[in-house]
Scaffold this motif. Sequence first.
Motif, PDB file in Angstrom:
ATOM      1  N   ASP A  98     111.588   2.986 -68.556  1.00 15.22           N
ATOM      2  CA  ASP A  98     110.524   3.753 -67.912  1.00 15.22           C
ATOM      3  C   ASP A  98     111.021   5.142 -67.567  1.00 15.22           C
ATOM      4  OD1 ASP A  98     108.619   1.661 -67.965  1.00 15.22           O
ATOM      5  OD2 ASP A  98     109.529   0.760 -66.200  1.00 15.22           O
ATOM      6  N   SER A  99     112.287   5.223 -67.109  1.00 14.11           N
ATOM      7  CA  SER A  99     112.870   6.530 -66.791  1.00 14.11           C
ATOM      8  C   SER A  99     114.385   6.453 -66.879  1.00 14.11           C
ATOM      9  CB  SER A  99     112.451   6.992 -65.384  1.00 14.11           C
ATOM     10  OG  SER A  99     113.024   6.141 -64.395  1.00 14.11           O
ATOM     11  N   ILE A 100     114.989   7.586 -67.223  1.00 11.76           N
ATOM     12  CA  ILE A 100     116.444   7.770 -67.168  1.00 11.76           C
ATOM     13  C   ILE A 100     116.687   9.051 -66.398  1.00 11.76           C
ATOM     14  CG2 ILE A 100     118.582   8.110 -68.462  1.00 11.76           C
ATOM     15  CD1 ILE A 100     117.319   6.647 -70.809  1.00 11.76           C
ATOM     16  N   ASP A 101     117.412   8.974 -65.286  1.00 11.62           N
ATOM     17  CA  ASP A 101     117.686  10.135 -64.445  1.00 11.62           C
ATOM     18  C   ASP A 101     119.185  10.203 -64.175  1.00 11.62           C
ATOM     19  OD1 ASP A 101     114.817  10.953 -63.510  1.00 11.62           O
ATOM     20  OD2 ASP A 101     114.936   8.790 -63.172  1.00 11.62           O
ATOM     21  N   GLY A 102     119.701  11.425 -64.147  1.00 11.90           N
ATOM     22  CA  GLY A 102     121.113  11.512 -63.807  1.00 11.90           C
ATOM     23  C   GLY A 102     121.677  12.906 -63.888  1.00 11.90           C
ATOM     24  N   THR A 103     122.967  12.980 -63.592  1.00 13.06           N
ATOM     25  CA  THR A 103     123.723  14.222 -63.611  1.00 13.06           C
ATOM     26  C   THR A 103     124.921  14.048 -64.530  1.00 13.06           C
ATOM     27  OG1 THR A 103     123.104  14.631 -61.307  1.00 13.06           O
ATOM     28  CG2 THR A 103     124.947  15.896 -62.183  1.00 13.06           C
ATOM     29  N   LEU A 104     125.146  15.036 -65.387  1.00 14.52           N
ATOM     30  CA  LEU A 104     126.314  15.058 -66.250  1.00 14.52           C
ATOM     31  C   LEU A 104     126.962  16.425 -66.160  1.00 14.52           C
ATOM     32  CD1 LEU A 104     123.747  13.590 -67.981  1.00 14.52           C
ATOM     33  CD2 LEU A 104     125.692  12.915 -69.382  1.00 14.52           C
ATOM     34  N   ARG A 105     128.279  16.453 -66.294  1.00 11.96           N
ATOM     35  CA  ARG A 105     128.981  17.730 -66.353  1.00 11.96           C
ATOM     36  C   ARG A 105     130.256  17.546 -67.160  1.00 11.96           C
ATOM     37  NH1 ARG A 105     129.362  16.715 -60.493  1.00 11.96           N
ATOM     38  NH2 ARG A 105     131.335  15.647 -60.029  1.00 11.96           N
ATOM     39  N   LEU A 116     124.160   8.052 -63.407  1.00 10.12           N
ATOM     40  CA  LEU A 116     123.067   8.016 -64.378  1.00 10.12           C
ATOM     41  C   LEU A 116     122.319   6.706 -64.165  1.00 10.12           C
ATOM     42  CD1 LEU A 116     121.917   9.661 -66.827  1.00 10.12           C
ATOM     43  CD2 LEU A 116     123.242   8.117 -68.294  1.00 10.12           C
ATOM     44  N   TYR A 117     120.987   6.792 -64.003  1.00  9.20           N
ATOM     45  CA  TYR A 117     120.183   5.620 -63.675  1.00  9.20           C
ATOM     46  C   TYR A 117     119.155   5.366 -64.778  1.00  9.20           C
ATOM     47  CZ  TYR A 117     122.152   6.642 -59.099  1.00  9.20           C
ATOM     48  OH  TYR A 117     123.019   6.907 -58.067  1.00  9.20           O
ATOM     49  N   TRP A 118     119.188   4.150 -65.313  1.00 10.48           N
ATOM     50  CA  TRP A 118     118.244   3.697 -66.338  1.00 10.48           C
ATOM     51  C   TRP A 118     117.355   2.648 -65.688  1.00 10.48           C
ATOM     52  CZ3 TRP A 118     119.120   3.557 -72.118  1.00 10.48           C
ATOM     53  CH2 TRP A 118     118.221   2.722 -72.776  1.00 10.48           C
ATOM     54  N   ARG A 119     116.032   2.899 -65.633  1.00  9.33           N
ATOM     55  CA  ARG A 119     115.114   1.985 -64.955  1.00  9.33           C
ATOM     56  C   ARG A 119     114.065   1.466 -65.941  1.00  9.33           C
ATOM     57  NH1 ARG A 119     115.864   6.423 -61.500  1.00  9.33           N
ATOM     58  NH2 ARG A 119     116.950   5.891 -59.541  1.00  9.33           N
ATOM     59  N   TYR A 120     113.794   0.165 -65.813  1.00 12.65           N
ATOM     60  CA  TYR A 120     112.723  -0.448 -66.601  1.00 12.65           C
ATOM     61  C   TYR A 120     112.094  -1.560 -65.771  1.00 12.65           C
ATOM     62  CZ  TYR A 120     110.079  -2.543 -70.395  1.00 12.65           C
ATOM     63  OH  TYR A 120     109.059  -3.037 -71.174  1.00 12.65           O
ATOM     64  N   VAL A 121     110.770  -1.457 -65.529  1.00 10.92           N
ATOM     65  CA  VAL A 121     110.030  -2.373 -64.663  1.00 10.92           C
ATOM     66  C   VAL A 121     110.757  -2.417 -63.315  1.00 10.92           C
ATOM     67  CG1 VAL A 121     108.878  -4.609 -64.516  1.00 10.92           C
ATOM     68  CG2 VAL A 121     109.380  -3.633 -66.750  1.00 10.92           C
ATOM     69  N   ASP A 122     111.294  -3.577 -62.898  1.00 10.28           N
ATOM     70  CA  ASP A 122     111.991  -3.639 -61.620  1.00 10.28           C
ATOM     71  C   ASP A 122     113.503  -3.787 -61.799  1.00 10.28           C
ATOM     72  OD1 ASP A 122     111.854  -6.156 -62.663  1.00 10.28           O
ATOM     73  OD2 ASP A 122     111.253  -7.164 -60.822  1.00 10.28           O
ATOM     74  N   GLY A 123     114.014  -3.478 -62.990  1.00  9.66           N
ATOM     75  CA  GLY A 123     115.452  -3.560 -63.256  1.00  9.66           C
ATOM     76  C   GLY A 123     116.085  -2.193 -63.379  1.00  9.66           C
ATOM     77  N   GLN A 124     117.417  -2.172 -63.336  1.00 12.78           N
ATOM     78  CA  GLN A 124     118.119  -0.885 -63.370  1.00 12.78           C
ATOM     79  C   GLN A 124     119.547  -1.046 -63.907  1.00 12.78           C
ATOM     80  OE1 GLN A 124     117.750   2.095 -60.072  1.00 12.78           O
ATOM     81  NE2 GLN A 124     119.907   1.665 -59.718  1.00 12.78           N
ATOM     82  N   HIS A 125     119.982  -0.068 -64.719  1.00 12.24           N
ATOM     83  CA  HIS A 125     121.383   0.122 -65.070  1.00 12.24           C
ATOM     84  C   HIS A 125     121.876   1.357 -64.317  1.00 12.24           C
ATOM     85  CE1 HIS A 125     120.933  -2.672 -68.392  1.00 12.24           C
ATOM     86  NE2 HIS A 125     120.015  -1.914 -68.948  1.00 12.24           N
ATOM     87  N   THR A 126     123.092   1.288 -63.777  1.00 21.60           N
ATOM     88  CA  THR A 126     123.730   2.435 -63.144  1.00 21.60           C
ATOM     89  C   THR A 126     125.052   2.699 -63.847  1.00 21.60           C
ATOM     90  OG1 THR A 126     122.754   1.833 -61.006  1.00 21.60           O
ATOM     91  CG2 THR A 126     124.582   3.405 -60.983  1.00 21.60           C
TER      92      THR A 126
END
Length: 316
Positions: A98-105, A116-126
């Motif tokens: 559903d969304s991928i949000d994060g910071t890279l440098r 970096l956060y990967w979200r789908y429905v009510d689950g998440q990868h960090t």
Amino acid sequence: ADQADFDFAYDSDVVTVMNLKASVAGGTIQGGGTYNIETNVPDISFTAEKLPMDMFSSYISVPMSGTVSAAGHITGASLTWDLLVNASSGSVKGMPFDSIDGTLRGTGGHIDIPALYWRYVDGQHTVKGSIDLDRRMIDLNINTDHMRIERLLPAAGKEDIPLTGWIDNRVTLSGSLDNPSADGSFHLTKGSYSGYLYKSISADYHLDNGTVYISNGDISSYNASLSVHGSVGQTLDLYINGNQLDIARIMPSNKLPRSGLIDINAHVGGTMDSPTAFGSLNAAALNINHMALTEIHGDFGYYDGIIRLTDLRLKQ
């Protein structure tokens, strides 16, 4: 770019670009900054809005969909950069998000990932850690919370494994990008394997040179429980101890009525495509084809698709 407009100036070996605006595959890029021709030093800021992710697929050889927006800055002779990124409503290598949000440098080919956060429905990868593309090294911590395992299997090239359920996973990846090592633990709940229902599967694991070493493995299904340890690679080397296993569920389906609970100790070998098993079994009482049997114990083997019983003893 379908279209691009910008203002520029040049003075004392420095090119200045201002008011850059470009239309790219339905999205837009805006930015500006300076570049010193003599020292090869940039100082550039930019934003990108709703770029289609499939335009990047060929560069990293991974199929992607969805749109991505970002804001970034590149500066210095060593190309130090930072990036804020947001992607929405797409997939990467068959895994939906559903969304991928994060910071890279990073600097050059060295990439730091503060979060970096990967979200789908009510689950998440960090994801947190670093990747060095120049040295081909990786050091990442990945936490998975409440994701469907069947949506993750395609990314590992294992979409043909008949496994379902909710997964929580903690893993640290290290070593070479081409052959990483992994240490972690996983917990599967409320799913099935090959049609057999389970309540919980958990284990600690270590990945090294393509072989997964399993410890503290525990499987529970209804009143049954199994403990597992060993390794899974090109060949299987697993030791299983099971209690209160429903014989109607673990034996291949056929027209022979059967019921009862058994305990087993077994070693599983062979390969994933052609497994073998050898061990012993015990049961207080079984009902086979309407015959009541008691005090059953003996040895068994499984290979070539056939269960073979040896030295079987029972009372009727």
